[in-house]
Enzyme design. Structure first.
Site, PDB file in Angstrom:
ATOM      1  CD  GLN A  56      15.978   5.038  -2.836  1.00  0.00           C
ATOM      2  OE1 GLN A  56      16.727   3.976  -2.722  1.00  0.00           O
ATOM      3  NE2 GLN A  56      14.683   4.760  -2.829  1.00  0.00           N
TER       4      GLN A  56
ATOM      5  CB  ALA B 251      -0.839  -0.073   1.058  1.00  0.00           C
TER       6      ALA B 251
ATOM      7  CB  SER C 250       9.577  -4.966   0.063  1.00  0.00           C
ATOM      8  OG  SER C 250       8.851  -4.017  -0.885  1.00  0.00           O
ATOM      9  NE  ARG C 251      15.833  -5.376   2.596  1.00  0.00           N
ATOM     10  CZ  ARG C 251      16.262  -4.616   1.713  1.00  0.00           C
ATOM     11  NH1 ARG C 251      15.653  -3.347   1.656  1.00  0.00           N
ATOM     12  NH2 ARG C 251      17.200  -4.928   0.625  1.00  0.00           N
TER      13      ARG C 251
ATOM     14  CG  HIS D 229       5.488  -0.090  -3.422  1.00  0.00           C
ATOM     15  ND1 HIS D 229       5.724  -1.011  -2.739  1.00  0.00           N
ATOM     16  CD2 HIS D 229       6.891   0.475  -3.746  1.00  0.00           C
ATOM     17  CE1 HIS D 229       6.861  -1.370  -2.396  1.00  0.00           C
ATOM     18  NE2 HIS D 229       7.659  -0.393  -3.031  1.00  0.00           N
TER      19      HIS D 229
END
Length: 483
Positions: free
Chosen positions: A130, A9, A163-164, A11
């Site tokens: 990032q 969610a 994701s991790r 993303h």
């Protein structure tokens, strides 16, 4: 929108925001260049079928999952054209613990930009370092790409989506919630948050990799002298590496917009303030108000001694009315239209040059901005009034363009419009007077960004200002008001 897949969610929220601007292409590529020798490249979650469902559900137009050979035709293990991130941007935070990681990130994103040629690059703010580095990349490569960030998306208990997170066991997942909780608690009492945060994370059972406080723009260590700072942490929860951050604010955001007469500062600053939920401080209207009073009382605009007594009981009020209209009151009298007259325009530079006038209004302006949460425009905001503003912009345009805008403004207000050459001469003379006066001359602050607005409509200028603001103030720190 570049991703490594395992879409969730977080993303999806970025996809949804981006889709409001046009068709969204989501790329899914697990980039070998950004993984270290002992990291999780081999076991990183890969779920392309699920990614297709998530991307479509959130509004993506297409999903592209290239192979390593497509991205790195010359080999992905040691790509020959790897881009080097400036040391200052990766010396701290994740860059210190993951050497080469951000070089790999910018290398793959540069390839994606070359292959896709997008108009915009959409990213989450969760990995703030990032995001800053990819903004540097776009500027470094001089790509005509707008970088957009979206606020971190969190679970109900505060854990940032990642994701991790699927690596976590049920017990570890419950434990992981202590990371955002500790960051939130560290924002409290104004003391150095790092020792207490490190202690809280250790007590919760995490292996602490780093706890640092940095300037969100430069990524260099800072303290309370920086009004808005990033408090970031990386920990191990079992074998899973988690990162998160919080923004510390000693005051609300402060924006200074300077520039010469006729550059359109008032119009765009008012709209910019409304867009971001900031108070609009029209310092130009304040100086025009004093000028109107000087002329109304029959005082010579060049006579500072005669003007000074008028300032003792001066009461200038700026009020926002529905529809973005500004009302200006001088000692209770509405002078909103009168202060825009040609007579006031012709005399305001002389009145504003007097030390007594600038000192009186500067004191008022600094008081208004002491808690932040506002944007001010004028001639010396970034140099004299708010030298520590989070964003300083020098908004300008050529004399020819400013004369065109001034003629249009006079016509719309019902005043006589001089010949264009006369207007240009007036504006050039105003520039000369403003930039050569002894008291607070018009000048661009050393750390201000020049924005030349020739050929830009109002919406384009506002969008440019918003992007500059978001490079310094995250959506998570100062959310855009819902319209």
């Amino acid at each position: 929108m570049p991703t490594m897949g395992a879409l969730h969610a977080g993303h999806g929220t970025v996809i949804r925001a981006a889709s409001a601007m046009g068709p969204v292409l989501v790329s899914v590529f697990v980039n070998p260049l950004q993984f270290g020798p002992d990291e999780d490249l081999a076991r990183y979650p890969r779920s392309l079928e699920s990614d297709l469902v998530v991307a479509e559900r959130w509004g993506a137009a297409a999903l592209w999952a290239p192979s390593v050979e497509q991205i790195y035709p010359q080999g992905g293990e040691r790509h020959p054209s790897t881009i080097q991130v400036p040391p200052g941007l990766q010396k701290h935070l994740c860059g210190a613990a993951r050497p080469g990681h951000f070089d790999g990130v910018v290398t793959v994103v540069a390839r994606l930009l070359d292959l896709v040629r997008p108009r915009q690059l959409w990213l989450g703010e969760k990995d703030w370092q990032q995001l800053v580095i990819l903004r540097w990349l776009v500027a470094h490569l001089a790509r005509p790409v707008i970088v957009q960030g979206v606020a971190t998306v969190r679970e109900a208990d505060g854990l940032a989506l990642s994701s991790r997170n699927q690596y976590l066991s049920p017990d570890q997942r419950r434990m992981a919630a202590a990371l955002p909780e500790a960051l939130h608690a560290a924002r409290g009492d104004g003391s150095d948050p790092i020792p207490a945060l490190r202690g809280s994370l250790s007590d919760a059972g995490f292996e602490v990799e780093y706890v640092q406080r940095v300037d969100p723009c430069t990524l260099q260590p800072c303290g309370d002298e920086t009004a808005i700072s990033l408090l970031a942490a990386a920990v191990r929860c079992g074998s899973t590496r988690l990162i998160d951050h919080a923004f510390l604010m000693t005051r609300q955001p402060l924006v200074a917009i300077d520039g010469p007469a006729g550059a359109g500062k008032s119009t765009v600053t008012r709209a910019f303030a409304e867009r971001l939920g900031l108070v609009y401080l029209d310092t130009g209207a304040m100086y025009r108000s004093v000028t109107w009073l000087v002329l109304e009382r029959g005082v010579n605009p060049s006579d500072g001694v005669a003007i000074e007594p008028l300032l003792k009981d001066l009461d200038v009020q700026l009020q926002s009315l529905p529809g973005g209209v500004q009302q200006v009151l001088v000692n209770g009298e509405d002078v909103s239209s009168a202060i825009r007259s040609p007579d006031v325009t012709a005399s305001v530079s002389a009145v504003a040059a007097h030390r007594c006038v600038r000192q009186a209004l500067t004191v008022q302006q600094k008081s208004m901005g002491s808690k932040g949460g506002l944007v001010a425009e004028g001639r010396d905001i970034g140099t004299a009034v708010f030298p520590h503003a989070d964003l300083k912009v020098f908004l300008t345009a050529t004399v020819t363009e400013r004369a065109r805008r001034r003629a249009l403004d006079l016509e719309q207000r019902g005043f006589a419009v001089p010949e264009r050459a006369e207007l240009e001469a007036q504006i050039a003379e105003r520039d000369r007077l403003d930039s050569t006066r002894e008291e607070a001359p018009l000048m661009q602050a050393d750390d201000a960004i020049e924005l030349v607005t020739d050929g830009m409509d109002i919406d384009a200028v506002i969008e440019a200002l918003v992007r500059l603001f978001r490079e310094r103030v995250a959506e998570e720190a100062w959310p855009t008001p819902q319209r």
